[in-house]
Design a protein around this motif. Sequence first.
Motif, PDB file in Angstrom:
ATOM      1  N   THR A 148       0.854  -1.189   0.000  1.00 30.36           N
ATOM      2  CA  THR A 148       0.000   0.000   0.000  1.00 30.36           C
ATOM      3  C   THR A 148       0.892   1.242   0.000  1.00 30.36           C
ATOM      4  O   THR A 148       2.086   1.168   0.310  1.00 30.36           O
ATOM      5  CB  THR A 148      -0.913   0.031   1.244  1.00 30.36           C
ATOM      6  N   ASP A 149       0.303   2.378  -0.328  1.00 26.84           N
ATOM      7  CA  ASP A 149       1.070   3.626  -0.306  1.00 26.84           C
ATOM      8  C   ASP A 149       1.619   3.902   1.091  1.00 26.84           C
ATOM      9  O   ASP A 149       2.766   4.336   1.238  1.00 26.84           O
ATOM     10  CB  ASP A 149       0.201   4.800  -0.775  1.00 26.84           C
ATOM     11  N   ASP A 150       0.821   3.632   2.126  1.00 26.77           N
ATOM     12  CA  ASP A 150       1.271   3.854   3.505  1.00 26.77           C
ATOM     13  C   ASP A 150       2.417   2.914   3.874  1.00 26.77           C
ATOM     14  O   ASP A 150       3.352   3.321   4.572  1.00 26.77           O
ATOM     15  CB  ASP A 150       0.115   3.683   4.492  1.00 26.77           C
ATOM     16  N   GLU A 151       2.346   1.669   3.428  1.00 30.92           N
ATOM     17  CA  GLU A 151       3.447   0.730   3.690  1.00 30.92           C
ATOM     18  C   GLU A 151       4.724   1.184   2.997  1.00 30.92           C
ATOM     19  O   GLU A 151       5.806   1.148   3.588  1.00 30.92           O
ATOM     20  CB  GLU A 151       3.063  -0.679   3.231  1.00 30.92           C
TER      21      GLU A 151
END
Length: 147
Positions: free
Chosen positions: A123-126
Amino acid sequence: MGAFIAEVALRWSDMDAFGHVNHARTVTLLEEARVGLLFNEAERHGLTGMAEGMVVARVVIDYHAPLVYRAGVLQVRMSVRDLRPASFVIDYTATAGDTASVTTAETLMVPYDLAAGRPRRLTDDEREFLSEWQLNPALADKEYGLA
């Protein structure tokens, strides 16, 4: 940000008949350190997806000195490199006692969707979280004692 540092306690049962930590146990000790980064630290940042599915696709270990139980604690410095849409590499330098480096290693990590039974994209957050642990390439060799 730089390297993430984890300390992992050595156990009597980690030793083999030759009086040093067995190679398979070394892999487990590195795994315990990695959990500190990918599960515990990620959760502190509100990310739980990595703890729900992350697999090792490849592991490479170089041994530089025997690791002995009496050292007490293995200090593992980890950083991220080759951050791609669906994989990344964690580099490790492990030290114990006054030994400069007992081992260096790398693992190719792949996020995994357990329900679907297949790899998934980060994910973008990861990706943002993992990018915090990337070393400046100019400093990486020095950080890992390769300069």
